[in-house]
Scaffold this motif. Structure first.
Motif, mmCIF file in Angstrom:
data_model
loop_
_atom_site.group_PDB
_atom_site.id
_atom_site.type_symbol
_atom_site.label_atom_id
_atom_site.label_comp_id
_atom_site.label_asym_id
_atom_site.label_seq_id
_atom_site.Cartn_x
_atom_site.Cartn_y
_atom_site.Cartn_z
ATOM 1 N N SER A 1 0.865 -1.389 0.063
ATOM 2 C CA SER A 1 -0.094 -0.079 0.023
ATOM 3 C C SER A 1 0.791 1.205 -0.187
ATOM 4 O O SER A 1 0.413 2.319 -0.126
ATOM 5 C CB SER A 1 -1.056 -0.079 1.177
ATOM 6 O OG SER A 1 -0.217 0.116 2.266
ATOM 7 N N ASN B 1 -1.261 4.066 -5.004
ATOM 8 C CA ASN B 1 -2.611 3.528 -4.731
ATOM 9 C C ASN B 1 -3.014 2.229 -5.452
ATOM 10 O O ASN B 1 -3.977 1.814 -5.751
ATOM 11 C CB ASN B 1 -3.697 4.489 -5.452
ATOM 12 C CG ASN B 1 -3.693 5.892 -4.884
ATOM 13 O OD1 ASN B 1 -3.509 6.308 -3.761
ATOM 14 N ND2 ASN B 1 -3.897 6.978 -5.735
ATOM 15 N N LYS C 1 -4.344 -1.411 -4.805
ATOM 16 C CA LYS C 1 -5.522 -1.890 -4.170
ATOM 17 C C LYS C 1 -5.517 -3.544 -4.419
ATOM 18 O O LYS C 1 -6.098 -3.825 -5.112
ATOM 19 C CB LYS C 1 -6.811 -1.314 -4.462
ATOM 20 C CG LYS C 1 -6.663 0.545 -4.259
ATOM 21 C CD LYS C 1 -8.218 0.684 -4.700
ATOM 22 C CE LYS C 1 -8.252 2.450 -4.361
ATOM 23 N NZ LYS C 1 -7.040 3.142 -5.322
#
Length: 409
Positions: free
Chosen positions: A13, A89, A91
């Motif tokens: 992350s 970002n 995910k």
């Protein structure tokens, strides 16, 4: 092992993309975000002599728990991710009990991870896969390696009945841009040998890699009105095209495998008065490698003879094949091989079609074979890693530590 998955998910992350155009170390400020977190975590799991230097190189020690003296060994991974694809970002998606069918990474963008194209997926039917959401890379290269090393050290700390010598670990910045070993302090690290946890599928064990160089060809042209250009215009774009046409057409990445070398043109830009070609040269065989560099020089000279002194070429070596440095101490490969076999893992010994920190470190007198970290499809949106592969990597690290203490007199 229960902390392995959340540990990995937390690491990916954090954006740690490196930048080849930067002159600093680390090349991006954001690599410090993960580096500082890892320092804290190493203290928390009981590591000693935890340090981080001004260039974000992290080192730590797990002290020996045996009376006899055995060689100090090390494990190394890198904190950065490739500049080739975004790592911002991230995910991750968790696919439990994978059914062997297509995995929809991103329904809105119609991005699918399919075993029809990525056949390796079928090896992991019934396992837990960590994938991207189709918009970023995952970062298993090499945050899986980091998670595995820390988890293994934590396990050894919690299980003192497993006897081992002194273990050193290190995490480096900027491996993806070829600088991971540049400022690595081998003397401070103090290990007799080490292993990079930076390979792909379960069982990979690598002790040879490409010889590598990069080249830049600069072409200066002359712009003249095209209606009156005969015998006056020198079109740098045209000369660049001719240069490329003289390279062996089948010796490119997409047409080679195993120990076959290649030329890879990765950047070209130009206009009439100025053009540039950037490419990399790769070959496992040193003689073939040198011949490839000579071919580029010969093509340059041929075009200079034809058009005049409009071309220049710069060739810079990047890293060498570690095999020369590992073979004299081949027992370090045999230990890793035995560790895998004792765990029911079939070793896959093959050359790396690339390079790792280990290739450069081997030439700094730290022999450093490469071991699987478990991920697949690095550097892009189809990257994934099976959780079970990461668990096996942890087990291999632990077993190597144990075998070294048992076998080395």
């Amino acid at each position: 092992m229960e902390k392995l998955l959340p540990r990995f998910l937390e690491y990916v992350s954090i954006d740690t993309q490196s930048d080849p155009h930067s002159k600093t170390t680390p090349s991006t400020e954001k690599q410090w975000n993960l580096a500082k977190k890892l320092v804290m975590e190493l203290h928390q799991v009981g590591m000693q002599e935890v340090s981080i230097d001004e260039n974000a190189y992290i080192m730590a020690t797990l002290p020996s728990n045996i009376d006899k003296k055995v060689p100090i060994i090390g494990f190394i991974s890198h904190i950065d991710t490739t500049p080739d694809f975004t790592g911002k970002n991230v995910k991750p998606q968790i696919v439990e009990n994978y059914d062997g069918k297509d995995i929809v990474l991103n329904k809105a963008k119609d991005i699918v991870l399919s075993p029809d194209y990525f056949e390796d997926l079928l090896q992991y039917e019934g396992q837990t896969l960590i994938t991207t959401d189709g918009t970023t890379l995952l970062g298993a290269d090499d945050k899986a390696g980091i998670a595995e090393i820390i988890t293994a050290m934590e396990y050894l700390t919690q299980h003192p009945e497993i006897k081992h010598g002194e273990i050193r670990i290190a995490f480096t910045p900027d491996e993806e841009i070829g600088r991971g070993a540049h400022k690595f302090d081998v003397d401070k690290f103090g290990a007799a040998w080490a292993y990079t946890m930076d390979g792909s599928q379960v069982g990979e064990l690598e002790f040879e890699n490409f010889n590598a160089a990069k080249a830049k060809i600069k072409i200066e042209g002359k712009s003249v009105h095209p209606g009156y250009a005969k015998n006056k215009m020198v079109n740098a774009i045209g000369i660049a095209n001719e240069f490329l046409s003289l390279l062996p057409p089948k010796e490119v990445p997409e047409k080679t495998s195993d120990r076959e070398g290649f030329f890879h043109v990765h950047k070209i830009k130009g206009e009439i008065e100025k053009a540039e070609i950037e490419l990399i040269i790769r070959d496992h065989d040193e003689n073939h490698f040198e011949a490839r560099k000579e071919l580029l020089k010969d093509i340059t000279e041929k075009l200079i003879s034809k058009y005049g002194d409009f071309l220049t070429i710069e060739i810079e070596d990047q890293y060498r094949n570690m095999r020369e440095k590992v073979e004299p101490v081949f027992h370090i490969v045999e230990i890793a091989k035995e560790a895998m076999e004792s765990l029911g893992i079939e070793p896959i010994i093959k050359p790396i079609r690339g390079g790792t920190d280990g290739s450069q470190l081997s030439y700094k007198d730290l022999p450093c074979p490469n071991i699987f970290a478990g991920g697949h499809n690095f550097h892009g949106k189809y990257e994934y890693v099976p959780l079970e592969s990461m668990e096996k990597a942890v087990q291999v690290i632990v077993k190597i530590c144990e075998l070294t203490a048992i076998q080395i007199k």
